[in-house]
Design a protein around this motif. Structure first.
Motif, short mmCIF file in Angstrom:
data_model
loop_
_atom_site.label_atom_id
_atom_site.label_comp_id
_atom_site.label_asym_id
_atom_site.label_seq_id
_atom_site.Cartn_x
_atom_site.Cartn_y
_atom_site.Cartn_z
N ASP A 93 0.81 -1.22 0.00
CA ASP A 93 0.00 0.00 0.00
C ASP A 93 0.85 1.27 0.00
OD1 ASP A 93 -2.19 -1.59 -0.02
OD2 ASP A 93 -2.93 -1.05 1.98
N GLU A 94 2.09 1.16 0.46
CA GLU A 94 2.95 2.35 0.49
C GLU A 94 3.28 2.88 -0.90
OE1 GLU A 94 5.72 -1.24 0.61
OE2 GLU A 94 3.79 -0.65 1.51
N LEU A 95 3.02 2.08 -1.93
CA LEU A 95 3.26 2.55 -3.30
C LEU A 95 2.42 3.78 -3.63
CD1 LEU A 95 3.54 -0.78 -5.36
CD2 LEU A 95 5.36 0.87 -4.89
N PHE A 96 1.31 3.94 -2.94
CA PHE A 96 0.45 5.10 -3.21
C PHE A 96 1.06 6.40 -2.71
CE2 PHE A 96 -2.41 1.60 -3.83
CZ PHE A 96 -3.23 2.02 -4.86
N ASP A 97 2.17 6.32 -2.00
CA ASP A 97 2.91 7.54 -1.61
C ASP A 97 3.75 8.06 -2.77
OD1 ASP A 97 1.87 7.26 0.94
OD2 ASP A 97 3.60 6.12 1.67
N ARG A 98 3.90 7.27 -3.82
CA ARG A 98 4.72 7.66 -4.99
C ARG A 98 3.87 8.43 -5.99
NH1 ARG A 98 10.29 5.72 -4.67
NH2 ARG A 98 10.27 4.27 -2.92
N PHE A 118 3.63 -0.11 -12.01
CA PHE A 118 3.92 1.33 -12.02
C PHE A 118 2.80 2.12 -11.36
CE2 PHE A 118 2.01 0.41 -16.22
CZ PHE A 118 0.97 1.33 -16.29
N VAL A 119 3.17 3.27 -10.81
CA VAL A 119 2.23 4.19 -10.17
C VAL A 119 1.87 5.26 -11.18
CG1 VAL A 119 1.85 5.72 -8.20
CG2 VAL A 119 3.41 3.76 -7.97
N PHE A 120 0.56 5.57 -11.28
CA PHE A 120 0.13 6.57 -12.26
C PHE A 120 -1.11 7.30 -11.76
CE2 PHE A 120 -2.49 2.93 -13.08
CZ PHE A 120 -3.68 3.41 -13.61
N ARG A 121 -1.42 8.40 -12.44
CA ARG A 121 -2.63 9.16 -12.15
C ARG A 121 -3.57 9.08 -13.35
NH1 ARG A 121 -3.14 12.18 -7.72
NH2 ARG A 121 -1.29 12.60 -6.42
N PRO A 122 -4.75 8.46 -13.20
CA PRO A 122 -5.68 8.39 -14.32
C PRO A 122 -6.04 9.78 -14.84
CG PRO A 122 -6.38 6.92 -12.56
CD PRO A 122 -5.26 7.76 -12.01
N SER A 123 -6.12 9.89 -16.15
CA SER A 123 -6.39 11.19 -16.78
C SER A 123 -6.83 10.95 -18.22
CB SER A 123 -5.13 12.07 -16.74
OG SER A 123 -5.20 13.11 -17.69
N LYS A 124 -7.98 11.50 -18.58
CA LYS A 124 -8.43 11.37 -19.97
C LYS A 124 -7.48 12.10 -20.91
CE LYS A 124 -13.33 10.54 -19.08
NZ LYS A 124 -14.72 11.01 -19.27
N GLU A 125 -6.89 13.20 -20.43
CA GLU A 125 -5.93 13.94 -21.26
C GLU A 125 -4.69 13.08 -21.53
OE1 GLU A 125 -3.10 17.93 -21.16
OE2 GLU A 125 -4.45 17.52 -19.48
N THR A 126 -4.14 12.46 -20.47
CA THR A 126 -2.97 11.60 -20.65
C THR A 126 -3.31 10.42 -21.55
OG1 THR A 126 -2.18 12.21 -18.43
CG2 THR A 126 -1.19 10.27 -19.45
N TYR A 127 -4.49 9.85 -21.36
CA TYR A 127 -4.92 8.72 -22.19
C TYR A 127 -4.96 9.12 -23.67
CZ TYR A 127 -7.98 5.03 -24.04
OH TYR A 127 -8.52 4.01 -24.78
N GLY A 128 -5.53 10.29 -23.95
CA GLY A 128 -5.59 10.76 -25.33
C GLY A 128 -4.21 11.00 -25.92
#
Length: 301
Positions: A93-98, A118-128
């Motif tokens: 769970d500590e991976l969410f600190d990254r 890998f740790v990421f932030r969901p984003s429609k802009e990044t997806y596009g």
């Protein structure tokens, strides 16, 4: 199923989401619903880059573009992506600190990150932007790892905090062995990644003897991890599969069941053709690159 159950067994406090293609059977979906908080159906994306995939001798990796759908999970602020051939052996769970994009170095080329965890932030802009990047530049290895490393090209040099320790993506494959380091740090492993062609489900298992059947030493430098995978699968997953499949036979891989279960009926030519047209070819089985090559060779002769 095994990955999700391993996360549950190690008491994750986070929501679990699994992305599946349309080829996953209804009983298997039902088991996934029992393990995961959310089962999301996505279209299969294929790079179609036969040249680079052939260079790696991994034609099956084209469909790993499908994982790019993870950036559409915008009802979450941050996620950790994990390949289906990973196994959690300790709470992570500590991976969410990254922050995005945090990943461990690839053992084959450490200036690249391995895209299995890998740790990421969901984003429609990044997806596009990722889809546009794929269209314009493709992938240098034909799979998702090439395109993600090119897109997040500053990973190697910009921020060391985005370099996950190797214990979060520990390769089980023999060619990546560094024995002294494993002796020193291996007991701290958090995530094991079964890289390469041969996966845990490529073997069979004897539940009574608690042994994995097959050339274990050739495919894994640490057979204990393979045994952990099968023990978890046989103990937790197979009983759920039996409940969901009912009287319908399925291939569990456990030897005592293989001896009694009848083989599944062969697929008709029409049914196989329909699956191809729907993008549901059996990439790892009858429709694998090797089998297609054999058919072509026989035809040309």
């Amino acid at each position: 199923m095994v990955l999700g159950q391993s996360l549950r067994n190690h008491k994750t406090s986070r929501k679990l989401v699994v992305m599946i293609g349309p080829h996953v059977s209804d009983p298997s979906r039902a088991v996934l619903h029992r393990i995961y908080d959310e089962v999301r159906l996505v279209d299969v994306l294929d790079s179609g880059d036969t040249a680079n995939l052939a260079m790696m001798k991994r034609p099956d990796l084209g469909v790993t573009f499908t994982k790019l759908h993870c950036w559409t999970l915008t009802h979450y602020s941050k996620c950790v992506f994990m390949d289906a051939d990973t196994l959690v052996v300790s709470n992570v769970d500590e991976l969410f600190d990254r922050e995005e994009l945090s990943a461990a170095p690839d053992p084959g080329w450490p200036d690249c990150f391995n895209s299995g965890v890998f740790v990421f932030r969901p984003s429609k802009e990044t997806y596009g932007r990722l889809l546009q990047f794929c269209t314009e530049h493709g992938s240098f290895d034909g799979g998702d790892q090439g395109v993600l490393n090119a897109f997040f090209s500053d990973w190697a040099t910009t921020d060391i905090n985005k370099h996950l320790p190797f214990i979060y993506n520990l390769s089980s494959v023999a060619i990546y062995t560094y024995a002294p380091a494993f002796k020193q740090f291996g007991s701290n492993a958090k995530v094991v990644h079964f890289l390469g062609n041969t996966k845990p489900w490529s073997y069979s298992y004897d539940p009574k003897a608690r042994t994995v059947k097959g050339d274990v030493q050739a495919a894994s430098s640490h057979p204990s991890f393979l045994l952990q995978w099968w023990t978890l699968y046989a103990t937790f997953v197979v009983p759920m599969m039996h409940q969901e499949y009912g009287d319908t036979p399925f291939h569990s891989g456990c030897e005592e069941e293989m001896a009694t279960a009848p083989p599944p009926p062969p697929m008709s030519s029409l049914e196989r053709k329909q699956r191809w047209e729907q993008g549901q070819a059996d990439y790892m089985g009858v429709d694998s690159f090797d089998n297609i090559q054999k058919k072509l060779d026989a035809f040309l002769k």
